[in-house]
Design an enzyme around this catalytic site. Structure first.
Site, PDB file in Angstrom:
ATOM      1  N   SER A   1      59.697  71.557  46.437  1.00  0.00           N
ATOM      2  CA  SER A   1      58.851  72.369  45.547  1.00  0.00           C
ATOM      3  C   SER A   1      59.319  72.246  44.091  1.00  0.00           C
ATOM      4  O   SER A   1      60.521  72.282  43.798  1.00  0.00           O
ATOM      5  CB  SER A   1      58.914  73.839  45.974  1.00  0.00           C
ATOM      6  OG  SER A   1      58.279  74.624  44.996  1.00  0.00           O
TER       7      SER A   1
ATOM      8  N   SER B   1      58.294  74.476  41.902  1.00  0.00           N
ATOM      9  CA  SER B   1      58.204  75.829  41.343  1.00  0.00           C
ATOM     10  C   SER B   1      59.534  76.337  40.785  1.00  0.00           C
ATOM     11  O   SER B   1      59.554  76.917  39.692  1.00  0.00           O
ATOM     12  CB  SER B   1      57.663  76.808  42.398  1.00  0.00           C
ATOM     13  OG  SER B   1      56.350  76.448  42.725  1.00  0.00           O
TER      14      SER B   1
ATOM     15  N   LYS C   1      50.735  80.688  54.165  1.00  0.00           N
ATOM     16  CA  LYS C   1      49.756  81.242  53.219  1.00  0.00           C
ATOM     17  C   LYS C   1      48.727  82.177  53.874  1.00  0.00           C
ATOM     18  O   LYS C   1      48.197  83.063  53.219  1.00  0.00           O
ATOM     19  CB  LYS C   1      49.019  80.103  52.502  1.00  0.00           C
ATOM     20  CG  LYS C   1      49.849  79.396  51.451  1.00  0.00           C
ATOM     21  CD  LYS C   1      49.002  78.365  50.740  1.00  0.00           C
ATOM     22  CE  LYS C   1      49.731  77.803  49.549  1.00  0.00           C
ATOM     23  NZ  LYS C   1      48.860  76.979  48.700  1.00  0.00           N
TER      24      LYS C   1
ATOM     25  N   ASN D   1      49.127  82.918  47.727  1.00  0.00           N
ATOM     26  CA  ASN D   1      50.252  82.074  47.277  1.00  0.00           C
ATOM     27  C   ASN D   1      51.225  82.828  46.367  1.00  0.00           C
ATOM     28  O   ASN D   1      52.250  82.280  45.982  1.00  0.00           O
ATOM     29  CB  ASN D   1      49.750  80.788  46.592  1.00  0.00           C
ATOM     30  CG  ASN D   1      49.287  81.023  45.167  1.00  0.00           C
ATOM     31  OD1 ASN D   1      48.967  82.145  44.781  1.00  0.00           O
ATOM     32  ND2 ASN D   1      49.239  79.966  44.375  1.00  0.00           N
TER      33      ASN D   1
ATOM     34  N   ASP E   1      46.032  79.802  42.749  1.00  0.00           N
ATOM     35  CA  ASP E   1      45.442  78.453  42.720  1.00  0.00           C
ATOM     36  C   ASP E   1      44.029  78.506  42.128  1.00  0.00           C
ATOM     37  O   ASP E   1      43.565  77.528  41.551  1.00  0.00           O
ATOM     38  CB  ASP E   1      45.361  77.853  44.126  1.00  0.00           C
ATOM     39  CG  ASP E   1      46.696  77.280  44.585  1.00  0.00           C
ATOM     40  OD1 ASP E   1      47.555  77.018  43.727  1.00  0.00           O
ATOM     41  OD2 ASP E   1      46.869  77.101  45.800  1.00  0.00           O
TER      42      ASP E   1
ATOM     43  N   ASN F   1      37.737  69.142  52.726  1.00  0.00           N
ATOM     44  CA  ASN F   1      37.467  70.541  53.088  1.00  0.00           C
ATOM     45  C   ASN F   1      38.691  71.183  53.744  1.00  0.00           C
ATOM     46  O   ASN F   1      38.602  71.852  54.760  1.00  0.00           O
ATOM     47  CB  ASN F   1      36.241  70.638  54.022  1.00  0.00           C
ATOM     48  CG  ASN F   1      36.348  69.735  55.233  1.00  0.00           C
ATOM     49  OD1 ASN F   1      36.280  68.517  55.114  1.00  0.00           O
ATOM     50  ND2 ASN F   1      36.544  70.319  56.382  1.00  0.00           N
ATOM     51  N   GLY F   2      39.846  70.972  53.104  1.00  0.00           N
ATOM     52  CA  GLY F   2      41.084  71.586  53.593  1.00  0.00           C
ATOM     53  C   GLY F   2      41.421  72.839  52.807  1.00  0.00           C
ATOM     54  O   GLY F   2      40.542  73.495  52.232  1.00  0.00           O
ATOM     55  N   GLY F   3      42.714  73.181  52.748  1.00  0.00           N
ATOM     56  CA  GLY F   3      43.161  74.412  52.101  1.00  0.00           C
ATOM     57  C   GLY F   3      42.868  74.450  50.613  1.00  0.00           C
ATOM     58  O   GLY F   3      42.373  75.463  50.093  1.00  0.00           O
TER      59      GLY F   3
ATOM     60  N   LEU G   1      43.212  66.726  42.298  1.00  0.00           N
ATOM     61  CA  LEU G   1      44.258  67.745  42.473  1.00  0.00           C
ATOM     62  C   LEU G   1      45.646  67.120  42.631  1.00  0.00           C
ATOM     63  O   LEU G   1      46.665  67.801  42.490  1.00  0.00           O
ATOM     64  CB  LEU G   1      43.934  68.629  43.690  1.00  0.00           C
ATOM     65  CG  LEU G   1      43.184  69.926  43.384  1.00  0.00           C
ATOM     66  CD1 LEU G   1      41.951  69.680  42.551  1.00  0.00           C
ATOM     67  CD2 LEU G   1      42.833  70.681  44.647  1.00  0.00           C
TER      68      LEU G   1
HETATM   69  P1  NAP Z   1      44.718  69.792  53.661  1.00  0.00           P
HETATM   70  O1  NAP Z   1      44.522  71.242  53.951  1.00  0.00           O
HETATM   71  O2  NAP Z   1      45.447  68.945  54.644  1.00  0.00           O
HETATM   72  O3  NAP Z   1      43.252  69.167  53.397  1.00  0.00           O
HETATM   73  C1  NAP Z   1      43.057  67.806  53.144  1.00  0.00           C
HETATM   74  C2  NAP Z   1      41.569  67.464  53.253  1.00  0.00           C
HETATM   75  O4  NAP Z   1      41.440  66.071  52.955  1.00  0.00           O
HETATM   76  C3  NAP Z   1      41.002  67.649  54.669  1.00  0.00           C
HETATM   77  O5  NAP Z   1      39.657  68.058  54.569  1.00  0.00           O
HETATM   78  C4  NAP Z   1      41.095  66.241  55.242  1.00  0.00           C
HETATM   79  O6  NAP Z   1      40.137  65.972  56.226  1.00  0.00           O
HETATM   80  C5  NAP Z   1      40.768  65.424  54.026  1.00  0.00           C
HETATM   81  N1  NAP Z   1      41.230  64.051  54.149  1.00  0.00           N
HETATM   82  C6  NAP Z   1      42.496  63.624  54.440  1.00  0.00           C
HETATM   83  N2  NAP Z   1      42.538  62.280  54.461  1.00  0.00           N
HETATM   84  C7  NAP Z   1      41.277  61.843  54.206  1.00  0.00           C
HETATM   85  C8  NAP Z   1      40.681  60.562  54.117  1.00  0.00           C
HETATM   86  N3  NAP Z   1      41.388  59.435  54.312  1.00  0.00           N
HETATM   87  N4  NAP Z   1      39.357  60.485  53.831  1.00  0.00           N
HETATM   88  C9  NAP Z   1      38.635  61.608  53.657  1.00  0.00           C
HETATM   89  N5  NAP Z   1      39.140  62.852  53.748  1.00  0.00           N
HETATM   90  C10 NAP Z   1      40.449  62.960  54.015  1.00  0.00           C
HETATM   91  O7  NAP Z   1      45.499  69.598  52.281  1.00  0.00           O
HETATM   92  P2  NAP Z   1      45.430  70.557  50.991  1.00  0.00           P
HETATM   93  O8  NAP Z   1      46.494  71.581  51.085  1.00  0.00           O
HETATM   94  O9  NAP Z   1      44.017  70.990  50.826  1.00  0.00           O
HETATM   95  O10 NAP Z   1      45.884  69.552  49.831  1.00  0.00           O
HETATM   96  C11 NAP Z   1      45.062  68.467  49.474  1.00  0.00           C
HETATM   97  C12 NAP Z   1      45.598  67.760  48.233  1.00  0.00           C
HETATM   98  O11 NAP Z   1      45.573  68.647  47.131  1.00  0.00           O
HETATM   99  C13 NAP Z   1      47.041  67.275  48.346  1.00  0.00           C
HETATM  100  O12 NAP Z   1      47.136  66.026  47.727  1.00  0.00           O
HETATM  101  C14 NAP Z   1      47.820  68.316  47.575  1.00  0.00           C
HETATM  102  O13 NAP Z   1      49.020  67.783  47.010  1.00  0.00           O
HETATM  103  C15 NAP Z   1      46.823  68.669  46.484  1.00  0.00           C
HETATM  104  N6  NAP Z   1      47.032  70.009  45.931  1.00  0.00           N
HETATM  105  C16 NAP Z   1      47.346  70.105  44.602  1.00  0.00           C
HETATM  106  C17 NAP Z   1      47.526  71.347  44.031  1.00  0.00           C
HETATM  107  C18 NAP Z   1      47.862  71.446  42.579  1.00  0.00           C
HETATM  108  O14 NAP Z   1      48.327  72.504  42.142  1.00  0.00           O
HETATM  109  N7  NAP Z   1      47.617  70.431  41.794  1.00  0.00           N
HETATM  110  C19 NAP Z   1      47.395  72.509  44.820  1.00  0.00           C
HETATM  111  C20 NAP Z   1      47.064  72.376  46.163  1.00  0.00           C
HETATM  112  C21 NAP Z   1      46.891  71.108  46.715  1.00  0.00           C
HETATM  113  P3  NAP Z   1      40.423  66.271  57.800  1.00  0.00           P
HETATM  114  O15 NAP Z   1      40.484  67.752  57.909  1.00  0.00           O
HETATM  115  O16 NAP Z   1      39.276  65.643  58.481  1.00  0.00           O
HETATM  116  O17 NAP Z   1      41.752  65.624  58.103  1.00  0.00           O
END
Ligand code: NAP
Length: 287
Positions: free
Chosen positions: A21, A23, A72, A93, A108, A133-135, A231
């Site tokens: 992290s 943070s 979370k 968070n 966030d 469509n993840g977190g 992101l």
């Molecule tokens: P997550 O909950 O695992 O969600 C990821 C999403 O991406 C899911 O919908 C997943 O689909 C999809 N995905 C993964 N691989 C894929 C591919 N090859 N093609 C199409 N879709 C794909 O992850 P998250 O927590 O949302 O985080 C996602 C990204 O955001 C990460 O890179 C993280 O570092 C970044 N992030 C950045 C910040 C910031 O402050 N800048 C904050 C939060 C997150 P499936 O469900 O079908 O696997």
């Protein structure tokens, strides 16, 4: 070096893992700059140990803490109150102590919209398209709703997960009324219509730095006045942002969201403005 005494107030982050992290770096840089007697510490807490950890935080009088994966959602029943943003998303968070117990929010949401709010667009007229469509997509949707976007398009690769994702917003009619869900094979028309294209997938993160969630030929359909927002914060820029910039689009990387969610959290804990530039530089130095 900061002197830790019996009066030093405690802040921290819980998660598993927490070793990577960023943070602690940005929060401790701000605390040192302000000359305050606080310290922000990473606490590795395993799934199943959360209630015990929170009881310990109450006992040792922690001021507040950040929460990362996998806690979370599980934290919510352990709090006395959560903000509307956290309730909409279903994830917290940031937590802080109040007279009636621990209160939680999700910074966030404000972190995501912070770079967009510096622009002068009429967001009610913009068409946002979210990849994934993840977190993180949940905070993006809440943020775009707060900005006033009338239609929010989400593109996912797994139809079952997409259907569950849509249903998971049933408690928030203000959001379902604007949410449109699409399969990945509808991307061609959506890219061409997008004013704001947001990557919330991990595609393009180190070490797969040459990957883009949208292939080059499709990115060529992006409007030259569109905004591409990734992101991901490392690498910077990602391949997705490079392809968007080649079309003339404006690029926003994930560093500002990471920074601004931290700024919002630290302001809650310290109840005063915090040195944003110091925090930004500490993150850049680290990355
Ligand atoms: P997550 O909950 O695992 O969600 C990821 C999403 O991406 C899911 O919908 C997943 O689909 C999809 N995905 C993964 N691989 C894929 C591919 N090859 N093609 C199409 N879709 C794909 O992850 P998250 O927590 O949302 O985080 C996602 C990204 O955001 C990460 O890179 C993280 O570092 C970044 N992030 C950045 C910040 C910031 O402050 N800048 C904050 C939060 C997150 P499936 O469900 O079908 O696997």
């Amino acid at each position: 070096m900061q002197l830790i005494t019996g009066k030093t107030k405690l802040l921290g982050i819980i998660g598993d893992p927490v070793e990577h992290s960023l943070s602690p770096v940005m929060h401790n840089a701000a605390i040192a700059h302000l000359g305050l007697d606080y310290i922000y510490v990473p606490f590795p807490v395993k799934q199943g140990d959360l209630a015990q950890a929170i009881a310990g935080f109450t006992a040792v009088d922690l001021v507040g803490f950040s929460i990362t994966i996998p806690h979370k959602q599980e934290i919510i029943p352990l709090l006395s109150e959560i903000s509307d943003d956290a309730a909409n998303i279903g994830a917290v968070n940031t937590v802080w102590r109040t007279a009636s117990g621990w209160k939680g929010t999700n910074t966030d949401v404000v972190g995501f919209i912070a770079p967009l709010k510096t622009m002068t667009h009429d967001w009610t007229q913009m068409t946002p398209v979210i990849l994934g469509n993840g977190g993180a997509a949940r905070a993006v949707i809440a943020g775009l709703t707060n900005l006033g976007c009338q239609e929010i398009h989400v593109v996912g690769r797994n139809p079952d997960k997409l259907a569950r994702f849509y249903q998971s917003w049933s408690h928030a009619p203000n959001i379902t009324s604007r949410l449109k869900i699409h399969n990945w094979n509808n991307l061609t028309s959506l890219i061409a219509a997008a004013d704001l294209l947001i990557n919330t997938t991990p595609v393009g993160m180190s070490p797969h730095v040459d990957a883009s969630p949208v292939e080059e030929s499709l990115m060529q359909k992006l409007k030259s006045n569109a905004i591409a927002y990734d992101l991901i914060y490392t690498p910077n820029p990602t391949q997705f942002l490079k392809l968007a910039q080649a079309q003339g689009a404006t690029a926003i990387d994930g560093l500002e969201m990471l920074l601004q969610q931290g700024v919002a959290a630290l302001e809650i804990w310290l109840q005063q403005p915090v040195p944003v530039e110091v925090m930004r530089n500490s993150l850049k130095d680290c990355l």
